[in-house]
Design a protein around this motif. Structure first.
Motif, PDB file in Angstrom:
ATOM      1  N   LEU A  57       0.820  -1.206   0.000  1.00  0.00           N
ATOM      2  CA  LEU A  57       0.000   0.000   0.000  1.00  0.00           C
ATOM      3  C   LEU A  57       0.856   1.259   0.000  1.00  0.00           C
ATOM      4  CD1 LEU A  57      -2.764  -1.075   2.526  1.00  0.00           C
ATOM      5  CD2 LEU A  57      -3.056  -0.699   0.073  1.00  0.00           C
ATOM      6  N   TRP A  58       1.861   1.287   0.872  1.00  0.00           N
ATOM      7  CA  TRP A  58       2.668   2.489   1.010  1.00  0.00           C
ATOM      8  C   TRP A  58       3.398   2.827  -0.287  1.00  0.00           C
ATOM      9  CZ3 TRP A  58       8.144   3.355   1.534  1.00  0.00           C
ATOM     10  CH2 TRP A  58       8.450   4.680   1.855  1.00  0.00           C
ATOM     11  N   LEU A  59       4.074   1.831  -0.887  1.00  0.00           N
ATOM     12  CA  LEU A  59       4.810   2.105  -2.119  1.00  0.00           C
ATOM     13  C   LEU A  59       3.874   2.514  -3.260  1.00  0.00           C
ATOM     14  CD1 LEU A  59       7.509  -0.734  -2.076  1.00  0.00           C
ATOM     15  CD2 LEU A  59       7.849   1.723  -1.675  1.00  0.00           C
ATOM     16  N   SER A  60       2.781   1.802  -3.401  1.00  0.00           N
ATOM     17  CA  SER A  60       1.855   2.156  -4.494  1.00  0.00           C
ATOM     18  C   SER A  60       1.148   3.478  -4.202  1.00  0.00           C
ATOM     19  CB  SER A  60       0.863   1.026  -4.760  1.00  0.00           C
ATOM     20  OG  SER A  60       0.155   0.665  -3.602  1.00  0.00           O
ATOM     21  N   ASP A  61       0.839   3.770  -2.940  1.00  0.00           N
ATOM     22  CA  ASP A  61       0.227   5.070  -2.602  1.00  0.00           C
ATOM     23  C   ASP A  61       1.162   6.231  -2.905  1.00  0.00           C
ATOM     24  OD1 ASP A  61      -2.272   4.222  -1.802  1.00  0.00           O
ATOM     25  OD2 ASP A  61      -1.793   4.162   0.334  1.00  0.00           O
ATOM     26  N   LEU A  62       2.469   6.052  -2.653  1.00  0.00           N
ATOM     27  CA  LEU A  62       3.420   7.121  -2.978  1.00  0.00           C
ATOM     28  C   LEU A  62       3.320   7.484  -4.453  1.00  0.00           C
ATOM     29  CD1 LEU A  62       6.709   6.215  -1.057  1.00  0.00           C
ATOM     30  CD2 LEU A  62       5.256   8.221  -0.716  1.00  0.00           C
ATOM     31  N   PHE A  63       3.298   6.472  -5.307  1.00  0.00           N
ATOM     32  CA  PHE A  63       3.222   6.724  -6.740  1.00  0.00           C
ATOM     33  C   PHE A  63       1.842   7.245  -7.145  1.00  0.00           C
ATOM     34  CE2 PHE A  63       2.007   5.249 -10.981  1.00  0.00           C
ATOM     35  CZ  PHE A  63       2.910   5.975 -11.735  1.00  0.00           C
ATOM     36  N   TRP A  80       2.533  16.963  -1.566  1.00  0.00           N
ATOM     37  CA  TRP A  80       3.106  15.631  -1.389  1.00  0.00           C
ATOM     38  C   TRP A  80       2.415  14.895  -0.250  1.00  0.00           C
ATOM     39  CZ3 TRP A  80       6.373  12.785  -4.238  1.00  0.00           C
ATOM     40  CH2 TRP A  80       6.900  11.629  -3.663  1.00  0.00           C
ATOM     41  N   THR A  81       2.057  13.649  -0.514  1.00  0.00           N
ATOM     42  CA  THR A  81       1.416  12.789   0.478  1.00  0.00           C
ATOM     43  C   THR A  81       2.319  11.591   0.728  1.00  0.00           C
ATOM     44  OG1 THR A  81      -0.749  13.437  -0.367  1.00  0.00           O
ATOM     45  CG2 THR A  81      -0.669  11.473   0.990  1.00  0.00           C
ATOM     46  N   TRP A  82       2.645  11.348   1.989  1.00  0.00           N
ATOM     47  CA  TRP A  82       3.559  10.259   2.328  1.00  0.00           C
ATOM     48  C   TRP A  82       2.875   8.909   2.441  1.00  0.00           C
ATOM     49  CZ3 TRP A  82       8.530  10.135   1.708  1.00  0.00           C
ATOM     50  CH2 TRP A  82       9.218  11.335   1.642  1.00  0.00           C
ATOM     51  N   MET A  83       1.593   8.897   2.727  1.00  0.00           N
ATOM     52  CA  MET A  83       0.902   7.609   2.801  1.00  0.00           C
ATOM     53  C   MET A  83      -0.589   7.817   2.588  1.00  0.00           C
ATOM     54  SD  MET A  83       1.130   6.576   6.840  1.00  0.00           S
ATOM     55  CE  MET A  83       0.388   4.983   6.649  1.00  0.00           C
ATOM     56  N   GLY A  84      -1.275   6.704   2.378  1.00  0.00           N
ATOM     57  CA  GLY A  84      -2.709   6.744   2.144  1.00  0.00           C
ATOM     58  C   GLY A  84      -3.486   6.796   3.440  1.00  0.00           C
ATOM     59  N   ASP A  85      -4.750   6.475   3.349  1.00  0.00           N
ATOM     60  CA  ASP A  85      -5.677   6.562   4.472  1.00  0.00           C
ATOM     61  C   ASP A  85      -5.415   5.464   5.506  1.00  0.00           C
ATOM     62  OD1 ASP A  85      -8.605   7.857   5.040  1.00  0.00           O
ATOM     63  OD2 ASP A  85      -8.474   5.778   5.725  1.00  0.00           O
ATOM     64  N   LEU A  86      -5.323   5.849   6.758  1.00  0.00           N
ATOM     65  CA  LEU A  86      -5.045   4.882   7.824  1.00  0.00           C
ATOM     66  C   LEU A  86      -6.173   3.871   7.995  1.00  0.00           C
ATOM     67  CD1 LEU A  86      -3.369   7.154  10.521  1.00  0.00           C
ATOM     68  CD2 LEU A  86      -2.282   5.552   8.943  1.00  0.00           C
ATOM     69  N   TYR A  87      -7.392   4.245   7.679  1.00  0.00           N
ATOM     70  CA  TYR A  87      -8.509   3.293   7.763  1.00  0.00           C
ATOM     71  C   TYR A  87      -8.344   2.187   6.715  1.00  0.00           C
ATOM     72  CZ  TYR A  87     -10.800   6.436  11.005  1.00  0.00           C
ATOM     73  OH  TYR A  87     -11.086   7.201  12.101  1.00  0.00           O
ATOM     74  N   VAL A  88      -7.853   2.543   5.546  1.00  0.00           N
ATOM     75  CA  VAL A  88      -7.593   1.556   4.497  1.00  0.00           C
ATOM     76  C   VAL A  88      -6.480   0.606   4.956  1.00  0.00           C
ATOM     77  CG1 VAL A  88      -6.696   1.253   2.148  1.00  0.00           C
ATOM     78  CG2 VAL A  88      -8.414   3.020   2.620  1.00  0.00           C
ATOM     79  N   TYR A  89      -5.407   1.173   5.489  1.00  0.00           N
ATOM     80  CA  TYR A  89      -4.298   0.343   5.968  1.00  0.00           C
ATOM     81  C   TYR A  89      -4.783  -0.596   7.087  1.00  0.00           C
ATOM     82  CZ  TYR A  89      -0.821   3.122   3.404  1.00  0.00           C
ATOM     83  OH  TYR A  89      -0.078   3.716   2.423  1.00  0.00           O
ATOM     84  N   GLY A  90      -5.599  -0.062   7.997  1.00  0.00           N
ATOM     85  CA  GLY A  90      -6.141  -0.883   9.079  1.00  0.00           C
ATOM     86  C   GLY A  90      -7.026  -2.009   8.561  1.00  0.00           C
ATOM     87  N   ILE A 125     -14.832  -0.550   7.460  1.00  0.00           N
ATOM     88  CA  ILE A 125     -13.788   0.292   8.058  1.00  0.00           C
ATOM     89  C   ILE A 125     -13.365   1.416   7.122  1.00  0.00           C
ATOM     90  CG2 ILE A 125     -11.366   0.305   8.814  1.00  0.00           C
ATOM     91  CD1 ILE A 125     -11.898  -2.468  10.000  1.00  0.00           C
ATOM     92  N   SER A 126     -13.078   1.092   5.875  1.00  0.00           N
ATOM     93  CA  SER A 126     -12.575   2.120   4.957  1.00  0.00           C
ATOM     94  C   SER A 126     -13.625   3.185   4.670  1.00  0.00           C
ATOM     95  CB  SER A 126     -12.080   1.488   3.656  1.00  0.00           C
ATOM     96  OG  SER A 126     -13.125   0.843   2.966  1.00  0.00           O
ATOM     97  N   ASN A 127     -14.875   2.788   4.528  1.00  0.00           N
ATOM     98  CA  ASN A 127     -15.910   3.786   4.252  1.00  0.00           C
ATOM     99  C   ASN A 127     -16.319   4.570   5.491  1.00  0.00           C
ATOM    100  OD1 ASN A 127     -16.464   3.620   1.327  1.00  0.00           O
ATOM    101  ND2 ASN A 127     -16.666   1.477   1.873  1.00  0.00           N
ATOM    102  N   TYR A 128     -16.128   3.991   6.655  1.00  0.00           N
ATOM    103  CA  TYR A 128     -16.293   4.769   7.882  1.00  0.00           C
ATOM    104  C   TYR A 128     -15.263   5.898   7.897  1.00  0.00           C
ATOM    105  CZ  TYR A 128     -16.372   6.159  12.749  1.00  0.00           C
ATOM    106  OH  TYR A 128     -16.444   6.898  13.904  1.00  0.00           O
ATOM    107  N   GLY A 129     -14.026   5.565   7.512  1.00  0.00           N
ATOM    108  CA  GLY A 129     -12.980   6.585   7.427  1.00  0.00           C
ATOM    109  C   GLY A 129     -13.299   7.649   6.395  1.00  0.00           C
ATOM    110  N   VAL A 130     -13.846   7.237   5.250  1.00  0.00           N
ATOM    111  CA  VAL A 130     -14.252   8.206   4.226  1.00  0.00           C
ATOM    112  C   VAL A 130     -15.307   9.144   4.792  1.00  0.00           C
ATOM    113  CG1 VAL A 130     -15.494   8.463   2.034  1.00  0.00           C
ATOM    114  CG2 VAL A 130     -13.677   6.747   2.251  1.00  0.00           C
TER     115      VAL A 130
END
Length: 186
Positions: A57-63, A80-90, A125-130
């Protein structure tokens, strides 16, 4: 089921997960969820199972966030964004746990159940974060419900990806194990 460690397998899963997010695809139809379940079911040591989808996730989110999406959606780009959504990662971390708990033997029923559970939990989880971080949805039960309703097509894509890529990953693994037994001298 015996847990394994193979640097080639880990590298292959990493590349497959990243590529599945980079190539054109239907939204949420990627191999990342299946990779997380596969890692949870088969990889040792356990910490590698959890780190693998996070690296994907992290590498593809960077790109994606700083390259593709920057040009596709310039009105939303905020630097610049260093990472994606924490709910997605969780959500993906929980998929690893589901793979570890549900898939004790590689069989259709356990992979099917793990895929449904993983997709459903990821969706919730991810849509709760959204909903929580979006100005588009009011911070009410009605807003949360509307957010979930809007995301239902993404759920079907996630489920299809988890089922199809899960079948491919576990199928290839099972085939290679059976092939290895055939090739071993008696």
């Amino acid at each position: 089921m015996k847990k394994i460690f193979s640097s080639n397998l880990i590298l292959g899963l990493l590349v497959a997960g990243i590529l599945s997010r980079m190539i054109p695809h239907a939204p949420n139809f990627t191999a990342v969820g299946a990779t997380a379940m596969f890692a949870g079911a088969l990889l040792r040591p356990t910490w590698i199972s959890y780190v693998l989808p996070l690296i994907i996730l992290w590498l593809s989110d960077l790109f994606l966030n700083n390259g593709m999406y920057k040009h596709m959606f310039p009105e939303y780009y905020q630097g610049w964004t260093w990472m994606g959504d924490l709910y997605v990662y969780g959500g993906f971390l929980l998929m690893v746990l589901i793979g570890n708990v549900v898939i004790r033997k590689i069989k259709f029923s356990s992979i099917f159940i793990a895929s449904i559970l993983s997709s459903l939990i990821f969706f919730l989880i991810s849509n709760y974060g959204v909903w929580l971080h979006s100005k588009q949805w009011p911070q009410t039960i009605t807003g949360l419900t509307a957010c979930y309703e809007f995301a239902i097509p993404y759920f079907w894509n996630t489920l299809a990806g988890d089922l199809i890529f899960g079948a491919v990953l576990f199928g290839i693994y099972q085939w290679s194990i059976s092939r290895k037994k055939v090739l071993q001298p008696s």
